[in-house]
Design an enzyme around this catalytic site. Structure first.
Site, mmCIF file in Angstrom:
data_model
loop_
_atom_site.group_PDB
_atom_site.id
_atom_site.type_symbol
_atom_site.label_atom_id
_atom_site.label_comp_id
_atom_site.label_asym_id
_atom_site.label_seq_id
_atom_site.Cartn_x
_atom_site.Cartn_y
_atom_site.Cartn_z
ATOM 1 N N GLY A 289 -9.177 -6.532 1.799
ATOM 2 C CA GLY A 289 -10.539 -6.576 1.278
ATOM 3 C C GLY A 289 -11.303 -5.287 1.484
ATOM 4 C CB ALA A 290 -13.647 -3.518 2.666
ATOM 5 N N GLY B 110 -8.754 2.580 -4.831
ATOM 6 C CA GLY B 110 -7.338 2.593 -4.459
ATOM 7 C C GLY B 110 -6.720 1.217 -4.674
ATOM 8 C CG HIS B 111 -7.948 -2.038 -2.214
ATOM 9 N ND1 HIS B 111 -9.100 -1.631 -1.588
ATOM 10 C CD2 HIS B 111 -7.039 -2.240 -1.233
ATOM 11 C CE1 HIS B 111 -8.901 -1.611 -0.275
ATOM 12 N NE2 HIS B 111 -7.657 -1.969 -0.027
ATOM 13 C CD GLN C 67 -2.238 -6.014 9.020
ATOM 14 O OE1 GLN C 67 -1.695 -6.876 8.359
ATOM 15 N NE2 GLN C 67 -2.576 -4.847 8.497
ATOM 16 C CG ASP D 65 -1.540 2.064 4.265
ATOM 17 O OD1 ASP D 65 -2.028 2.261 5.384
ATOM 18 O OD2 ASP D 65 -2.226 1.842 3.258
ATOM 19 C CB SER E 27 -11.413 -0.756 3.903
ATOM 20 O OG SER E 27 -10.639 -1.179 2.801
HETATM 21 P P1 AMP Z 1 -5.564 -2.431 2.969
HETATM 22 O O1 AMP Z 1 -6.632 -3.283 2.349
HETATM 23 O O2 AMP Z 1 -6.081 -1.205 3.635
HETATM 24 O O3 AMP Z 1 -4.601 -3.231 3.809
HETATM 25 O O4 AMP Z 1 -4.703 -1.873 1.752
HETATM 26 C C1 AMP Z 1 -4.121 -2.763 0.836
HETATM 27 C C2 AMP Z 1 -3.180 -1.997 -0.044
HETATM 28 O O5 AMP Z 1 -3.892 -0.986 -0.739
HETATM 29 C C3 AMP Z 1 -2.065 -1.284 0.736
HETATM 30 O O6 AMP Z 1 -0.853 -1.380 0.002
HETATM 31 C C4 AMP Z 1 -2.557 0.136 0.784
HETATM 32 O O7 AMP Z 1 -1.520 1.083 0.910
HETATM 33 C C5 AMP Z 1 -3.260 0.262 -0.550
HETATM 34 N N1 AMP Z 1 -4.247 1.343 -0.519
HETATM 35 C C6 AMP Z 1 -5.219 1.531 0.404
HETATM 36 N N2 AMP Z 1 -5.904 2.658 0.146
HETATM 37 C C7 AMP Z 1 -5.354 3.194 -0.979
HETATM 38 C C8 AMP Z 1 -5.612 4.370 -1.751
HETATM 39 N N3 AMP Z 1 -6.581 5.227 -1.422
HETATM 40 N N4 AMP Z 1 -4.842 4.602 -2.841
HETATM 41 C C9 AMP Z 1 -3.852 3.743 -3.185
HETATM 42 N N5 AMP Z 1 -3.559 2.615 -2.494
HETATM 43 C C10 AMP Z 1 -4.290 2.355 -1.397
#
Ligand code: AMP
Length: 288
Positions: free
Chosen positions: A27-28, A32-33, A62, A151, A187
Site C-alpha cells: 500500500g501507500a 512505481g506500484h 517481514q 527490490d 512508500s
Molecule cells: P512495496 O509496497 O514496497 O512492498 O512494493 C510492492 C511492489 O512494488 C514490489 O514488487 C516492489 O519492488 C515494487 N516497487 C516499489 N517501488 C517501486 C518503484 N519505484 N518502481 C517499480 N516498482 C516498485
C-alpha cells in the site's frame, strides 16, 4: 473495481476462472506500484486478456522487532482511488487476523538467498516475504505476478522459490520508476524530512556514475570506492551497505567480468532506503 476484504471474498472473485495477474504491495501506492499494474495488464493482453488484482497487506512477519511496522504509511482510501484510475479489476485488502491464523506453524524459506545482503541487515525478512507471497499465491491462484526490480533481492528470492517449489506462476520483473530528480519511488520516501528528501537522490547519482565506470572497464575496488566517495560526501546519508554482486545469482565476485548488480542500503534519518542498478562491463552478455 471489486474490493475484497477477506480470503473468502477474494476466492469468490477468483472463482469464475480466466487468467489473473497479481500485484502484491504493502500500500501507500505510487507510480512505481501503478507501473506494476500496467505491466500485469500488458502481460494479460499478450495472453488473450484477463483480470488484474492488487493486494495491499502490510505484512507483519517481514518486519523485525525494531523496524517500522507501526509507522509504515497507510492510505487505503487514496490507494483504492489510484487503483480504480489505473484500471485494476480488484483489490485484496485482508486483515492480519485473516491472513495469519493462530497456531500456524509453516513458513517458506529460500535458504541461501535470504541470508545474504539485506537478509543480514534484516534477519527473517525474506522468510516473511516468501511465506506471505506463497499464501497470496494460494489464495488468489494467479497465472502471473509482478515484482519491482527496485527490490532486486526480493525478486531473486521469489524467482528461486517459484522455481524450487514448482509454483505455476510467471514472475514479471518491472523496472524501477523514479522521481524527476532520480530518487526511486518508495512508500518510505514520504517519511523523509525536506532536507533528507533533497539529499536522497545522491543514491541514483552514485549508481549512474558506477554504471558508467563498469561500462568503461573499472574494477571492483575502484567502483566501490567511487560509490563510497559520492554517497559519503552527503552528510545526511548513513551508508549501511554497498554491494557489487553477480547480477544473475547475487553471489560474491572477485572481479567484474559479467553483468553485476550494485545494491545500496543507506539510511537518511531513521528511514532506510534501498536502490540498485545492473551494470554491464564491455562485451558481457545480458543477464536475462
Ligand atoms: P512495496 O509496497 O514496497 O512492498 O512494493 C510492492 C511492489 O512494488 C514490489 O514488487 C516492489 O519492488 C515494487 N516497487 C516499489 N517501488 C517501486 C518503484 N519505484 N518502481 C517499480 N516498482 C516498485
Amino acid at each position: 473495481m471489486q474490493i475484497c476484504r477477506d480470503k473468502g471474498a477474494m476466492r469468490d472473485w477468483r472463482s469464475p476462472g480466466g487468467r489473473v495477474a497479481l500485484v502484491p504491495t504493502m500500500g501507500a501506492l505510487h507510480d512505481g506500484h501503478l507501473s506494476l499494474v500496467a505491466h500485469a495488464r500488458r502481460w494479460l493482453d499478450t495472453q488473450g486478456g484477463g483480470r488484474v488484482v492488487t493486494s495491499i497487506f502490510v505484512n507483519p512477519t517481514q518486519f523485525g522487532p525494531n523496524e517500522d511496522l507501526a509507522t509504515y504509511p497507510r492510505d487505503e482510501e487514496n490507494d483504492i482511488a489510484l487503483l480504480e484510475q489505473a484500471g485494476c479489476d480488484a483489490v485484496f485488502l485482508p486483515t492480519v487476523a485473516d491472513i495469519y491464523r493462530p497456531g500456524a506453524q509453516t513458513v517458506v524459506e529460500v535458504t541461501d538467498l535470504s541470508r545474504m545482503l539485506m537478509g543480514r541487515l534484516r534477519p527473517g525478512h525474506f522468510r516473511g516475504v516468501a511465506t506471505v507471497v506463497t499464501k497470496l499465491f494460494n489464495i488468489v491462484r494467479p497465472d502471473a505476478a509482478a515484482f519491482g526490480e527496485k527490490d532486486y533481492q526480493q525478486l531473486a528470492v521469489i524467482r528461486q522459490m517459484v522455481a524450487d517449489l514448482d509454483m505455476p506462476v510467471e514472475i514479471l520483473p518491472v523496472p524501477t520508476v523514479r522521481e524527476a530528480d532520480g530518487l526511486a519511488m518508495s512508500s518510505r520516501n514520504r517519511r523523509l524530512s525536506p532536507g533528507e528528501r533533497a539529499a536522497a537522490p545522491v543514491l541514483n547519482r552514485a549508481l549512474d556514475q558506477a554504471q558508467r565506470m563498469v561500462a568503461e572497464g573499472a574494477g571492483l575496488s575502484a567502483t566501490r570506492a567511487a560509490l563510497r566517495r559520492i554517497i559519503g560526501a552527503e552528510p545526511l546519508a548513513d551508508i549501511r551497505s554497498i554491494d557489487i554482486r553477480d547480477a544473475a545469482t547475487l553471489s560474491r565476485i572477485a572481479m567484474i567480468q559479467a553483468p553485476v548488480v550494485i545494491l545500496l542500503a543507506v539510511r537518511f534519518g531513521d528511514v532506510l532506503l534501498i536502490d540498485q542498478r545492473v551494470a554491464h562491463p564491455k562485451g558481457a552478455p545480458d543477464v536475462r
